[in-house]
Design a protein around this motif. Structure first.
Motif, short mmCIF file in Angstrom:
data_model
loop_
_atom_site.label_atom_id
_atom_site.label_comp_id
_atom_site.label_asym_id
_atom_site.label_seq_id
_atom_site.Cartn_x
_atom_site.Cartn_y
_atom_site.Cartn_z
N THR B 363 1.71 -42.24 7.10
CA THR B 363 0.82 -42.30 5.93
C THR B 363 1.11 -43.58 5.17
O THR B 363 2.20 -44.15 5.28
CB THR B 363 1.04 -41.12 4.98
OG1 THR B 363 2.41 -41.13 4.55
CG2 THR B 363 0.74 -39.79 5.64
N LEU B 364 0.15 -44.01 4.41
CA LEU B 364 0.33 -45.20 3.57
C LEU B 364 0.43 -44.75 2.12
O LEU B 364 -0.04 -43.67 1.77
CB LEU B 364 -0.85 -46.14 3.75
CG LEU B 364 -1.00 -46.74 5.15
CD1 LEU B 364 -2.35 -47.40 5.31
CD2 LEU B 364 0.12 -47.73 5.43
N VAL B 365 1.04 -45.59 1.31
CA VAL B 365 1.21 -45.25 -0.11
C VAL B 365 -0.16 -44.97 -0.71
O VAL B 365 -1.06 -45.82 -0.62
CB VAL B 365 1.87 -46.43 -0.86
CG1 VAL B 365 2.04 -46.11 -2.33
CG2 VAL B 365 3.19 -46.78 -0.21
N PRO B 366 -0.37 -43.79 -1.28
CA PRO B 366 -1.70 -43.49 -1.82
C PRO B 366 -2.09 -44.43 -2.96
O PRO B 366 -1.23 -44.82 -3.75
CB PRO B 366 -1.57 -42.06 -2.34
CG PRO B 366 -0.22 -41.59 -2.01
CD PRO B 366 0.60 -42.72 -1.51
N ARG B 367 -3.34 -44.78 -2.96
CA ARG B 367 -3.82 -45.68 -4.02
C ARG B 367 -4.96 -45.00 -4.78
O ARG B 367 -5.75 -44.27 -4.19
CB ARG B 367 -4.41 -46.96 -3.41
CG ARG B 367 -3.42 -47.87 -2.78
CD ARG B 367 -4.20 -49.16 -2.45
NE ARG B 367 -3.45 -50.04 -1.61
CZ ARG B 367 -3.96 -50.60 -0.51
NH1 ARG B 367 -5.19 -50.33 -0.15
NH2 ARG B 367 -3.24 -51.42 0.18
#
Lengths: 337, 464
Positions: B363-367
């Motif tokens: 997952t990627l850092v939520p923005r």
């Protein structure tokens, strides 16, 4: 009867061919870059033949009038073959003309490099191995560096320039060499970004982008230091100032190209997006700008590496650290034994 | 004279190095990744995950060798053109189009986790939930082929999504559209299989592998969502006669700033510069944010949960020993059951411990999502009035941009009309007002400075 004066000169032909080799290798690198940019590496599925034809006998109209991928890939192979022939010519010339014996070994080494490079290119096609394409892409600039070195050392000046002892020459040589090494490392890092596996995770790419930027910053610092050392540190020989200045100018252009490569491939960074041209910018996949800026960025990297290597070689050839004459201190008279 | 020659060892080393290079260079074929967030959400064990992966492989094949059952409604030939490694032939026909053009951002599995994803804003789309933003169908429906084609052809301005108009010819664009649908359908089926495994299978029951279950029970209902997209188009009435007039723009303006009607200012701000709600997620980032929070908490409490399992077991065994009503045989049986339960709990915790860090890495850092600055005149879903109408009518799927609310109050309708007439009048007014809002939104980049609808002066500097 007196003997004629001894002739210590070498034939100019090896040098001429070495320069020609450099001039032919750089476009080869550029076209190789285009092959990667257009994902044309597998446009011709066989090797060393091209669609069953001998490389040199492939019909011109099918090549020039065919798909662009095929045009680029086959063109890359033809250029590669031309460079190979030049390398053989260089070898033969060193054997046939009067020149130092080590030139012959160096020429054989260059020929070996080009053979290995060609084999790697071929195996990349036969095995459809993308990572091998990356090795091939990194090995090309290495061969280009070898050509630059050969052109440098076979020049008339190389043998006639006097060696100067200078304070700080050791530092200059180390700095120049380290700059060249950095330039090559940057090529390797860039190749990872160009050939990144599609199933690699984002962290992998992120890491390489970070290192690519860090090495770019380090390269800027090193080129600045090297320029300052050459221009203001007592090494102001035109044999150094010219290539160093060219490296600095090319590095600036390379930074601009790097930024442009990013923008044309991925759009403007977020902090520009409140400004109109960036906000409405649409990336054009494989458009003229994207393809050529990206390829130019790759090719310029190799040119910088070649020139940085030239500076390093010349710095080593022209200057040597001043010999330190250590004087034994005489024991003071009457000192206690 | 001393004969100098290259030793045979040199050639052995050279050939060996090249062989090694080929070995290293020939990377393994890419594989589809499992949707670990979904597996965690439905608490799917490793065994069950393998069952799901097997079912997916049977239904969809692999990235190099895709397969589509005819019930999927997908065109196998188009998918073959888009799948596999990148190649081209003598005639210039490219195969492996997805890997050539899309996978470096959208990932091999279409999970939006390609190598470049972390740098892009917004993150590349994850197709697997079947949520698509810019389309002509109703909010929750799948996009039509034409919708996907338009995005591929023209790109999305201000993002990293390129326009492929120059790079690709029509059959290639169609092949990519089909492949996006294939990846999306595969992802939707994976989610459905996980859901059914979690909710419909009993304890210890394995996922059925019959064609009837996989094709008829799981694939077909999901494929139906895609094949029926063409019938789920948003109704679009022609713009009113006064469209583009100052009166229409003024009407749109009052609706835009009316908190009881369109309420656009909530997110787009009183200035329409996109400075309203700035701390909301889109659905993709929201899921990731929730998953990460939960996964962090689970990982932090694993030791505690293990301790609790041991403690519960010890207490239960103690109680078992103290229960004089049980025979020795019964006591033995119950103890075995307790041991089995404890082992199952510990196994599950062990699987979580192994899976969650991998899932987190996927997952990627939520923005937060940024509401559009409407004064820029840049519309990601398209700049035609019709495109803006679509966005207003059905909102943007997967984002906080909602479908338009009711713009017509009951008091605005004449009381003497029948219910049917009222409904018609309401529909007609609603459509007209949506077009008024379209009018105002499209006029925003050209609106002269000064006081806005909410009486907040706008700085010239911010207008761009």
């Amino acid at each position: 009867m007196t003997a004629p004066p001894l002739d210590h000169s070498c034939s100019p032909w090896p040098h001429r061919l070495a320069v020609l080799l450099c001039c032919a290798t750089f476009p080869l690198l550029w076209v190789g870059g285009l092959v990667t940019t257009y994902d044309a590496g597998m446009a011709v599925p066989d090797w060393p033949n091209t669609y069953g034809y001998n490389l040199f006998l492939y019909p011109l109209e099918t090549w020039v009038g065919g798909p662009f991928d095929l045009f680029v890939e086959h063109g890359h192979r033809l250029l590669g073959a031309a460079v190979g022939v030049l390398a053989i010519g260089f070898c033969v010339t060193t054997l046939a003309t009067r020149c130092p014996a080590w030139w012959r070994w160096a020429a054989a080494g260059a020929l070996l490099l080009v053979i290995v490079q060609g084999l790697m290119g071929g195996l990349r096609v036969l095995f459809d191995a993308r990572a091998l394409a990356q090795f091939h892409g990194c090995f090309g600039p290495l061969f280009f560096g070898a050509c630059v070195a050969l052109a440098a050392v076979t020049s008339t000046g190389w043998r006639s320039w006097p060696v100067q002892e200078a304070k700080g020459a050791g530092g200059l040589r180390r700095l120049a060499l380290f700059t060249a090494v950095l330039a090559y490392v940057q090529i390797v890092l860039g190749s990872e970004l160009r050939h990144v596996r599609t199933d690699a995770g984002p962290r992998w790419f992120q890491t390489f982008v970070l290192f690519h930027l860090l090495v770019a910053a380090a390269l800027v610092v090193h080129v600045a230091l090297l320029s300052a050392r050459v221009w203001r540190g007592g090494f102001r020989s035109s044999k150094l100032t010219r290539p160093v200045t060219l490296v600095a100018v090319l590095l600036f252009a390379q930074l601009c190209l790097g930024g442009a490569t990013w923008v044309t491939n991925y759009g403007w960074p977020d902090w520009f997006k409140d400004f109109f041209p960036a906000a409405s910018y649409v990336v054009q996949a494989k458009g003229w700008m994207q393809a050529n800026l990206t390829t130019a960025h790759m090719a310029l990297g190799s040119l910088i590496w070649g020139l940085a290597l030239l500076v390093a070689l010349r710095a080593g050839r022209l200057y040597q650290p001043r010999a330190t004459h250590s004087v034994q201190p005489t024991r003071a008279l009457g000192a206690a034994a | 004279m001393k004969q100098r020659c290259v030793k045979p060892r040199f050639w052995v080393v050279l050939v060996g190095t090249l062989g090694l290079a080929v070995g290293c260079g020939k990377a393994p074929s890419p594989r589809f990744d499992s949707n670990l967030m979904v597996m965690d959400k439905y608490d799917i064990s490793f065994e069950q995950q393998q069952d799901i992966a097997n079912a997916l492989a049977a239904l969809f094949g692999t990235p190099d060798d895709p397969y589509v059952p005819k019930e999927s409604g997908l065109d196998k030939d188009k998918i073959k053109l888009a799948a596999g490694p990148t190649k081209s032939d003598k005639a210039g026909v490219h195969t492996g189009l997805y890997r050539e053009h899309c996978a470096h951002c959208h990932g091999i599995s279409g999970n939006g986790m390609g190598p470049t994803a972390a740098f892009l804003k917004p993150y590349p789309r994850d197709y697997r939930e079947g949520w698509f933003k810019f389309k002509s169908t109703e909010r929750a429906e799948m996009p039509t082929n034409a919708d996907l084609e338009r995005i591929l052809r023209h790109g999305i301005p201000g993002t990293s999504m390129p326009a492929f108009e120059v790079a690709l010819v029509q059959p290639e664009i169609e092949a990519l559209v089909e492949y996006v649908k294939y990846l999306s359908l595969r992802g939707m089926v994976e989610i459905e299989l996980a859901r059914q495994t979690s909710e419909e299978l009993g304890e210890g029951e394995r996922l059925p592998t019959t064609a009837e279950f996989l094709v008829e029970g799981v694939l077909k209902p999901q494929a139906e969502k895609w094949s029926s997209a063409e019938t789920k188009l948003m109704p679009v009435a022609a713009p009113p006669a006064d469209f583009g007039s100052p009166a229409s723009i003024a009407a749109g303006k009052s609706l835009f700033y009316d908190v009881n009607k369109a309420n656009c200012l909530k997110c787009h701000g009183t200035t329409a510069l996109g400075d309203g709600v700035l701390n909301d997620y889109d659905q993709w980032n929201k899921d990731v944010a929730e998953f990460r929070t939960k996964a962090d908490a689970t990982l932090a409490s694993l030791t505690e949960q293990r301790g609790k399992a041991e403690e519960d077991f010890a207490t239960a065994v103690e109680a078992l020993g103290a229960d004089s009503a049980l025979s020795e045989e019964e006591r033995k049986q119950q103890r075995e059951t307790l041991e089995k339960d404890k082992a199952a709990t510990l196994k599950k915790l062990g699987e979580k411990e192994r899976m969650l860090p991998t899932a987190m890495a996927y997952t990627l850092v939520p923005r937060y999502i940024e509401p559009r600055n409407l004064r820029m005149g840049v519309y990601r879903g398209g700049r035609r009035p019709l495109d803006v109408y679509y966005r207003i009518h059905s909102g943007i799927n997967g984002t906080p941009m909602p479908a338009i609310a009711n713009l017509v109050a009951d008091s605005e309708l004449p009381a003497d009309l029948s219910e049917e007439e009222k409904a018609q009048r309401r529909q007609s007014l609603q459509t007209q007002r949506m077009w008024n809002i379209v009018d105002y939104v499209l006029s925003l980049p050209y609106e002269p400075g000064g006081e806005l609808g909410a009486d907040i002066s706008m700085l010239g500097r911010e207008r761009n």
